[in-house]
Motif scaffolding. Structure first.
Motif, PDB file in Angstrom:
ATOM      1  N   LEU A  93       0.740  -1.293   0.022  1.00 57.88           N
ATOM      2  CA  LEU A  93       0.078   0.007  -0.105  1.00 57.88           C
ATOM      3  C   LEU A  93       0.930   1.356   0.219  1.00 57.88           C
ATOM      4  CD1 LEU A  93      -2.705  -1.009   2.521  1.00 57.88           C
ATOM      5  CD2 LEU A  93      -2.901  -1.234   0.163  1.00 57.88           C
ATOM      6  N   PHE A  94       0.585   2.196  -0.888  1.00 55.96           N
ATOM      7  CA  PHE A  94       1.364   3.391  -0.955  1.00 55.96           C
ATOM      8  C   PHE A  94       1.082   4.757  -0.220  1.00 55.96           C
ATOM      9  CE2 PHE A  94       2.541   2.461  -5.862  1.00 55.96           C
ATOM     10  CZ  PHE A  94       3.328   1.390  -5.517  1.00 55.96           C
ATOM     11  N   ALA A 149      -0.399   4.828   5.888  1.00 56.09           N
ATOM     12  CA  ALA A 149       0.077   3.455   5.344  1.00 56.09           C
ATOM     13  C   ALA A 149       0.745   2.601   6.293  1.00 56.09           C
ATOM     14  CB  ALA A 149       0.983   3.697   4.327  1.00 56.09           C
ATOM     15  N   ARG A 150       1.561   2.958   7.176  1.00 54.73           N
ATOM     16  CA  ARG A 150       2.393   2.373   8.190  1.00 54.73           C
ATOM     17  C   ARG A 150       1.411   1.777   9.109  1.00 54.73           C
ATOM     18  NH1 ARG A 150       4.752   5.908  12.578  1.00 54.73           N
ATOM     19  NH2 ARG A 150       2.580   5.840  13.000  1.00 54.73           N
ATOM     20  N   ASP A 151       0.285   2.311   9.685  1.00 54.23           N
ATOM     21  CA  ASP A 151      -0.707   1.900  10.477  1.00 54.23           C
ATOM     22  C   ASP A 151      -1.375   1.002   9.908  1.00 54.23           C
ATOM     23  OD1 ASP A 151       0.614   3.668  12.432  1.00 54.23           O
ATOM     24  OD2 ASP A 151      -0.789   4.923  12.394  1.00 54.23           O
ATOM     25  N   VAL A 152      -2.033   1.025   8.723  1.00 53.94           N
ATOM     26  CA  VAL A 152      -2.759   0.175   8.260  1.00 53.94           C
ATOM     27  C   VAL A 152      -2.205  -1.334   8.143  1.00 53.94           C
ATOM     28  CG1 VAL A 152      -4.164  -0.683   6.178  1.00 53.94           C
ATOM     29  CG2 VAL A 152      -4.218   1.375   7.019  1.00 53.94           C
ATOM     30  N   ALA A 153      -0.831  -1.267   7.595  1.00 57.79           N
ATOM     31  CA  ALA A 153       0.078  -2.654   7.471  1.00 57.79           C
ATOM     32  C   ALA A 153      -0.014  -3.119   8.688  1.00 57.79           C
ATOM     33  CB  ALA A 153       1.379  -2.251   6.619  1.00 57.79           C
ATOM     34  N   ARG A 154       0.462  -2.353   9.608  1.00 56.37           N
ATOM     35  CA  ARG A 154       0.458  -3.012  11.019  1.00 56.37           C
ATOM     36  C   ARG A 154      -0.642  -3.543  11.605  1.00 56.37           C
ATOM     37  NH1 ARG A 154       4.113   1.692  14.550  1.00 56.37           N
ATOM     38  NH2 ARG A 154       6.279   1.421  13.847  1.00 56.37           N
ATOM     39  N   ALA A 167      -1.096  -9.541   7.810  1.00 56.53           N
ATOM     40  CA  ALA A 167      -1.397 -10.792   7.078  1.00 56.53           C
ATOM     41  C   ALA A 167      -1.736 -10.303   5.552  1.00 56.53           C
ATOM     42  CB  ALA A 167      -2.368 -11.680   7.693  1.00 56.53           C
ATOM     43  N   TYR A 168      -2.250  -9.300   5.345  1.00 60.77           N
ATOM     44  CA  TYR A 168      -2.709  -8.590   4.002  1.00 60.77           C
ATOM     45  C   TYR A 168      -1.970  -7.573   3.509  1.00 60.77           C
ATOM     46  CZ  TYR A 168      -6.843 -11.436   5.321  1.00 60.77           C
ATOM     47  OH  TYR A 168      -7.798 -12.370   5.571  1.00 60.77           O
ATOM     48  N   PHE A 169      -1.210  -6.652   4.200  1.00 56.03           N
ATOM     49  CA  PHE A 169      -0.633  -5.693   3.835  1.00 56.03           C
ATOM     50  C   PHE A 169       0.746  -5.491   4.119  1.00 56.03           C
ATOM     51  CE2 PHE A 169      -5.230  -4.213   4.887  1.00 56.03           C
ATOM     52  CZ  PHE A 169      -5.789  -4.616   3.471  1.00 56.03           C
ATOM     53  N   GLU A 170       1.486  -4.837   3.098  1.00 57.44           N
ATOM     54  CA  GLU A 170       2.792  -4.169   3.511  1.00 57.44           C
ATOM     55  C   GLU A 170       2.758  -2.781   2.859  1.00 57.44           C
ATOM     56  OE1 GLU A 170       5.471  -5.669   4.891  1.00 57.44           O
ATOM     57  OE2 GLU A 170       4.774  -7.835   4.911  1.00 57.44           O
ATOM     58  N   TRP A 171       3.912  -1.953   3.280  1.00 59.93           N
ATOM     59  CA  TRP A 171       3.724  -0.556   2.876  1.00 59.93           C
ATOM     60  C   TRP A 171       4.840  -0.015   2.300  1.00 59.93           C
ATOM     61  CZ3 TRP A 171       5.177   4.157   5.424  1.00 59.93           C
ATOM     62  CH2 TRP A 171       6.178   3.880   6.493  1.00 59.93           C
ATOM     63  N   ALA A 211      11.928   3.160   6.865  1.00 57.45           N
ATOM     64  CA  ALA A 211      12.700   1.946   6.992  1.00 57.45           C
ATOM     65  C   ALA A 211      12.709   1.338   8.378  1.00 57.45           C
ATOM     66  CB  ALA A 211      14.246   2.075   6.518  1.00 57.45           C
ATOM     67  N   ARG A 212      12.780   1.910   9.456  1.00 60.28           N
ATOM     68  CA  ARG A 212      12.803   1.320  10.693  1.00 60.28           C
ATOM     69  C   ARG A 212      11.435   0.729  10.925  1.00 60.28           C
ATOM     70  NH1 ARG A 212      16.661   5.105  12.212  1.00 60.28           N
ATOM     71  NH2 ARG A 212      14.992   6.659  12.751  1.00 60.28           N
ATOM     72  N   ASP A 213      10.476   1.467  10.498  1.00 58.51           N
ATOM     73  CA  ASP A 213       9.128   1.315  10.585  1.00 58.51           C
ATOM     74  C   ASP A 213       8.452   0.091   9.526  1.00 58.51           C
ATOM     75  OD1 ASP A 213       8.805   2.708  12.776  1.00 58.51           O
ATOM     76  OD2 ASP A 213       7.768   4.413  11.749  1.00 58.51           O
ATOM     77  N   GLY A 214       9.452  -0.352   8.905  1.00 54.75           N
ATOM     78  CA  GLY A 214       9.049  -1.589   7.959  1.00 54.75           C
ATOM     79  C   GLY A 214       8.640  -1.144   6.476  1.00 54.75           C
ATOM     80  N   ALA A 215       8.944   0.035   6.021  1.00 54.54           N
ATOM     81  CA  ALA A 215       8.528   0.482   4.718  1.00 54.54           C
ATOM     82  C   ALA A 215       9.037  -0.469   3.745  1.00 54.54           C
ATOM     83  CB  ALA A 215       8.930   1.862   4.355  1.00 54.54           C
ATOM     84  N   ARG A 216       8.605  -0.859   2.633  1.00 50.29           N
ATOM     85  CA  ARG A 216       9.345  -1.621   1.880  1.00 50.29           C
ATOM     86  C   ARG A 216       9.796  -1.127   0.530  1.00 50.29           C
ATOM     87  NH1 ARG A 216      10.186  -7.077   3.541  1.00 50.29           N
ATOM     88  NH2 ARG A 216       8.526  -7.538   4.865  1.00 50.29           N
TER      89      ARG A 216
END
Length: 410
Positions: A132-133, A159-164, A168-172, A191-196
């Protein structure tokens, strides 16, 4: 009502680049059906789409978050999109929200959009995810935000909070303007918060990818091994304040030369640009041909990639689609994406055109039409798995995108 239908059809055709055709209301609007009919869910064509691929490796690498900011998301849209006095922007908003099935949810548009995304992902094979962008504001050349020139803004935290909340469904993917004073710090935080990845749309955001002012951001991207997913070629979906030429694929050489992994959205499959290799005002050639030139440069192997979102839209040349299918030496460098919610805008893809050109089996059309009404994500995947040019198809590896985005923690 008749006049309103004509207005919607004509304006919608202009918005979507469909050349002035007028469509009936039922052809324009997505009915937003839910669960697939069992006969379609179990259909051989649908089941065959997953053959030979590991669903846990399938990430849709080009999916947009949308809304109007009514759910505490921080999303902002330009007031022009809310006013019938600006019919193009106004109708764009209606199409996008209808495609995301959030058009009839007063007071909870943001949440309805997310619920629909969750349900669509749930209708895919287990392990499938969407990237998700976030979407950055327009900035000027001094790195100052210009909200009045911004079509819409989806903040990184949303975007970060939705993925968190739904891992199981989303990355960001984060979106950070490279001229912001804090751009490197913001990138490191993401990056620390998991952005891909990082998402750019240069003309809309006010980004010239070739300016030396981007260098510090490129160095940080290369150090963190975060890919840059950036639009190239003509942009029709989002209005902005930058120069159209900033979407020229050749202007991405600066990022590539810094060691950044660059994903060219849609493989620059729409529009034309100056051939800047022959001077700043060189002859205009197709943007796709400039992308192809970069793909042919050995020094960019392992750095330059393309996503296949939007390549089936009716405003693309079929010759471009054929080349993407036939050029199988590119397939290890192509990545599956849908450009959601666009697959949910019914007039955008002409299945009959593809069958007439012998690129899609006739038997697939009724199945795909039902899929599109129920699950545009599955529709896009099945369509691309069914496409062919002669005996050639898009390789199964194109759809297994997760490996590209997996990285060691920063």
């Amino acid at each position: 009502m008749k006049r309103r239908r004509l207005l919607l059809g004509a304006a919608g055709a202009t918005i979507l680049g469909l050349g002035g055709s007028v469509f009936a209301r039922q052809q324009l609007w997505n009915p937003c059906h839910a669960a697939l009919p069992p006969a379609i869910a179990g259909h051989d064509i649908v089941q065959a789409a997953w053959d030979g691929i590991d669903a846990a490796q399938v990430w849709d690498c080009h999916a947009h978050l949308a809304g109007i900011g009514d759910g505490g998301s921080g999303i902002r849209i330009n007031p022009r999109m809310l006013s019938p006095l600006h019919p193009i922007e106004y109708l764009q908003r209606l199409f996008y929200l209808n495609a995301g099935c959030a058009h009839q949810a007063p007071g909870r548009v943001d949440q309805s959009y997310l619920e629909r995304l969750h349900n669509l992902a749930d209708g895919m094979q287990p392990g499938f995810k969407l990237l998700l962008f976030a979407f950055e504001q327009t900035h000027d050349r001094a790195g100052r935000p210009r909200p009045e020139l911004t079509a819409f803004h989806v903040p990184n935290h949303h975007a970060r909070d939705v993925a968190r909340a739904h891992p199981a469904y989303f990355e960001w993917a984060c979106s950070i303007h490279p001229l912001r004073e804090d751009c490197v710090e913001a990138l490191e935080d993401a990056a620390r918060d998991g952005a891909r990845a990082v998402k750019w749309l240069p003309p809309a955001m006010g980004i010239d990818p070739a300016t030396p002012a981007c260098d510090r951001f490129y160095r940080a991207l290369a150090r963190l091994d975060l890919p840059l997913i950036t639009h190239a070629g003509e942009e029709k979906a989002v209005h902005g304040a930058g120069e159209a030429g900033w979407g020229n694929p050749l202007r991405l050489r600066r990022a590539l030369d810094h060691g950044v992994r660059v994903v060219v959205a849609h493989c620059a499959s729409l529009g034309d640009d100056h051939d800047e290799d022959r001077g700043q005002h060189g002859p205009r050639v197709s943007s796709f041909s400039l992308f192809a030139r970069l793909m042919g440069e050995a020094r960019y192997e392992g750095r330059l990639f393309g996503d296949i979102s939007a390549i089936t839209l009716r405003n693309r040349q079929l010759s471009t689609l054929r080349q993407l299918i036939e050029q199988d030496d590119w397939h290890p460098r192509l990545l599956f994406g849908t450009d959601y919610p666009l697959p949910g805008i019914l007039p955008l893809v002409s299945l009959r055109r593809l069958t007439a050109e012998k690129m899609l089996p006739d038997a697939a059309v009724p199945v795909l039409e039902t899929l599109r009404d129920h699950n545009p994500l599955l529709f896009d995947l099945v369509l691309k798995r069914q496409l062919h040019a002669g005996r050639r198809h898009l390789a199964a590896s194109i759809f297994e995108t997760r490996r590209f985005f997996d990285r060691k923690p920063a």
